[in-house]
Scaffold this motif. Structure first.
Motif, PDB file in Angstrom:
ATOM      1  N   SER A 175       5.844   1.235  -0.013  1.00  0.00           N
ATOM      2  CA  SER A 175       6.152   0.351   1.109  1.00  0.00           C
ATOM      3  C   SER A 175       7.280   0.925   1.958  1.00  0.00           C
ATOM      4  N   PHE A 195       1.667  10.541  10.811  1.00  0.00           N
ATOM      5  CA  PHE A 195       1.231   9.775   9.639  1.00  0.00           C
ATOM      6  C   PHE A 195       0.512  10.679   8.642  1.00  0.00           C
ATOM      7  N   HIS A 240       5.997   3.819   4.090  1.00  0.00           N
ATOM      8  CA  HIS A 240       5.271   3.421   5.296  1.00  0.00           C
ATOM      9  C   HIS A 240       6.236   3.092   6.436  1.00  0.00           C
ATOM     10  N   TRP A 241       7.291   2.359   6.120  1.00  0.00           N
ATOM     11  CA  TRP A 241       8.270   2.023   7.156  1.00  0.00           C
ATOM     12  C   TRP A 241       9.049   3.262   7.602  1.00  0.00           C
ATOM     13  N   GLY A 277       2.399  -4.410  10.186  1.00  0.00           N
ATOM     14  CA  GLY A 277       1.839  -3.116   9.799  1.00  0.00           C
ATOM     15  C   GLY A 277       0.413  -2.921  10.262  1.00  0.00           C
TER      16      GLY A 277
END
Length: 508
Positions: free
Chosen positions: A17, A66, A20-21, A173
């Protein structure tokens, strides 16, 4: 019976998590850095072109950022149990990746190519030229700048980790991922349509961003406004349709001292000259475009290829402006209507020029000459009293430049190189790129040259001559034998050459 998650799985879930941020905020930073590519290229005029630019920018940059997160950060989250190690390595990788993006953007603005293995020679040459000008203070400055950048990544990583529960409760998200995905798919769909329809405002953006679509000769010509779309569709050769919004010649004022210890003589041969009369000298090969004599001389005096000639009306050549400023007498033999002659220039006949050199050899003398007149000159004066440059040619495009200047063993020279060589020998230390597409043959910095010939861009290297027509057709010949070669176009070098060719103009 309910089984609670193991501590290790909880940690991995939290790290993923966090990752991702961490990737999200670095995507924002990458978008800011990559805006350099957007500002380095003229904006498309059409609405569709601008829409594609926005979608491609958001979709492509977010995708490659990404993807880097998936390849490098996610494995760390699953394979390392030490949180500090994961955050530390991730911060280092992010700092290096974004620094590399900034470096690529800098190279792109200077050369028109992206960092890649195929572009390694151009990148190394550019990097060596730039770093050779660095002082040790600048080296320390860039080192400290990277340390600050790395510290920022570490601070951001720690701040996100401390607030990950708060961020995890935010349900943005999926929306953000959906936006970037829609941009990515939308830009590709628009490009498929544009490629089928030859829609230039989109096609010319093919190689704007790193790791993007492979560029072709058509793409590069289009980007610089040199692709004639009707000719491309019908495969017919026509003249360039080159739309220049503004011509910047010179790119900035030229201030440099000139020394005139010897009189100067530059001779441009209109046919094969007998150089047996010349004293000891240096010599380099010379490529001449198959254009009219007027065009060849204009290219030589301005240091700019024929592509720019129509935009040079009422503009004096820089070399003649400098001679005027330093009160260097200038006498020339020129065909009519070659250039707008400044007031300080004496345009005379061949016999008058020869008399002036015999009676009062001072200043700068320039003349065109056939074989007989050339022999008359070199047998009537003592060339050892002059600094001289002689361009010798027969009916072929390949000839030679002879001079008593210390010419470097360059691969080949063009007309654009003559004036930068003269000014360099006179002590003008201003880089030729400010006022010419050529380079000094005393201190050359490139092994390739680019010019234009009627409807073609001409790229000359040590081995080949490449002509890219305005309809995108490519013809590559051996420089020595002139035999046509069955070789692909070196797109990396061609893009670099087009960037160099286009440096004095702003394309509409």
């Amino acid at each position: 019976m309910l089984l609670s998650e193991s501590p290790r799985r909880q940690t991995v879930s939290k790290l993923v998590s966090w990752g991702h941020w961490f990737a999200f905020f670095n995507i924002i930073i990458a978008l800011l850095i990559s805006s350099i590519y957007v500002f380095a290229t003229p904006l498309p005029e059409s609405i569709l072109g601008k829409l594609y630019l926005g979608l491609n920018w958001l979709g492509h940059i977010s995708f490659i950022t990404f993807l880097a997160f998936i390849l490098f950060i996610i494995p760390l989250c699953y394979n390392f149990s030490n949180i500090k190690v994961v955050k530390g390595i991730s911060s280092v990788l992010a700092a290096l990746g974004l620094a590399f993006l900034a470096f690529d953007a800098l190279i792109y603005t200077r050369t028109g190519v992206h960092v890649s293995f195929t572009a390694r020679d151009i990148i190394v040459d550019e990097a060596v030229q730039q770093t050779s000008q660095f002082t040790w203070q600048e080296g320390i400055f860039f080192s400290v700048l990277f340390i600050i950048w790395l510290s920022f990544q570490l601070l951001m990583a720690n701040a996100l980790w401390q607030r990950i529960e708060k961020f995890s409760r935010k349900r943005i998200g999926q929306s953000v991922i959906g936006l970037f995905l829609a941009c990515f798919i939308g830009s590709h769909a628009m490009h498929v349509w544009a490629d089928a329809e030859l829609y230039q405002p989109i096609i010319k953006q093919d190689d704007m961003f790193p790791l993007s679509y492979p560029a072709t000769a058509k793409t590069t010509l289009s980007r610089y406004g040199l692709l004639d779309i009707n000719s491309y569709e019908t495969k017919k050769t026509v003249q360039f349709s080159y739309e220049i919004n503004q011509l910047n010649y010179p790119k900035e004022p030229v201030y440099c001292p000139l020394t005139n210890t010897k009189p100067w003589l530059v001779i441009y041969g209109t046919e094969a000259l007998n150089t047996d009369f010349l004293p000891q000298h240096s010599q380099v090969p010379h490529y001449r475009t198959a254009e009219s004599l007027d065009q060849q001389l204009t290219t030589l005096l301005y240091g700019l290829p024929s592509l720019y000639h129509q935009y040079l009306k009422n503009t004096d050549p820089i070399v003649l402006e400098l001679f005027k400023g330093f009160a260097i007498p200038t006498t020339m033999v020129l065909p009519s209507n070659v250039i707008a002659i400044p007031e300080n220039i004496d345009v005379v006949s061949q016999s008058t020029l020869l008399s002036s050199m015999q009676d009062s050899p001072q200043g700068f003398f320039f003349t065109v000459a056939d074989a007989d007149y050339f022999k008359n000159i070199v047998t009537s004066i003592d060339l050892n009293n002059y600094a001289w440059v002689i361009i010798n040619h027969d009916d072929k495009n390949i000839g030679s430049i002879h001079s008593n200047l210390p010419l470097a063993p360059s691969s080949i020279a063009l007309n654009e190189d003559v004036i930068p060589t003269v000014l360099d020998a006179m002590g003008c230390a201003v880089t030729p790129a400010i006022y010419s597409n050529g380079q000094s043959l005393i201190n050359p910095t490139r092994k390739w040259h680019v010019t234009t010939q009627n409807d073609a861009v001409v790229l000359v290297t040590e081995r080949t001559v490449t002509q890219v027509l305005s309809n995108g057709i490519v013809e590559i010949t051996d420089r020595q034998s002139t035999k046509q070669l069955n070789e692909p176009l070196d797109n990396v070098l061609f893009k670099r050459a087009m960037k160099h060719l286009n440096q004095f103009s702003t394309v509409k």
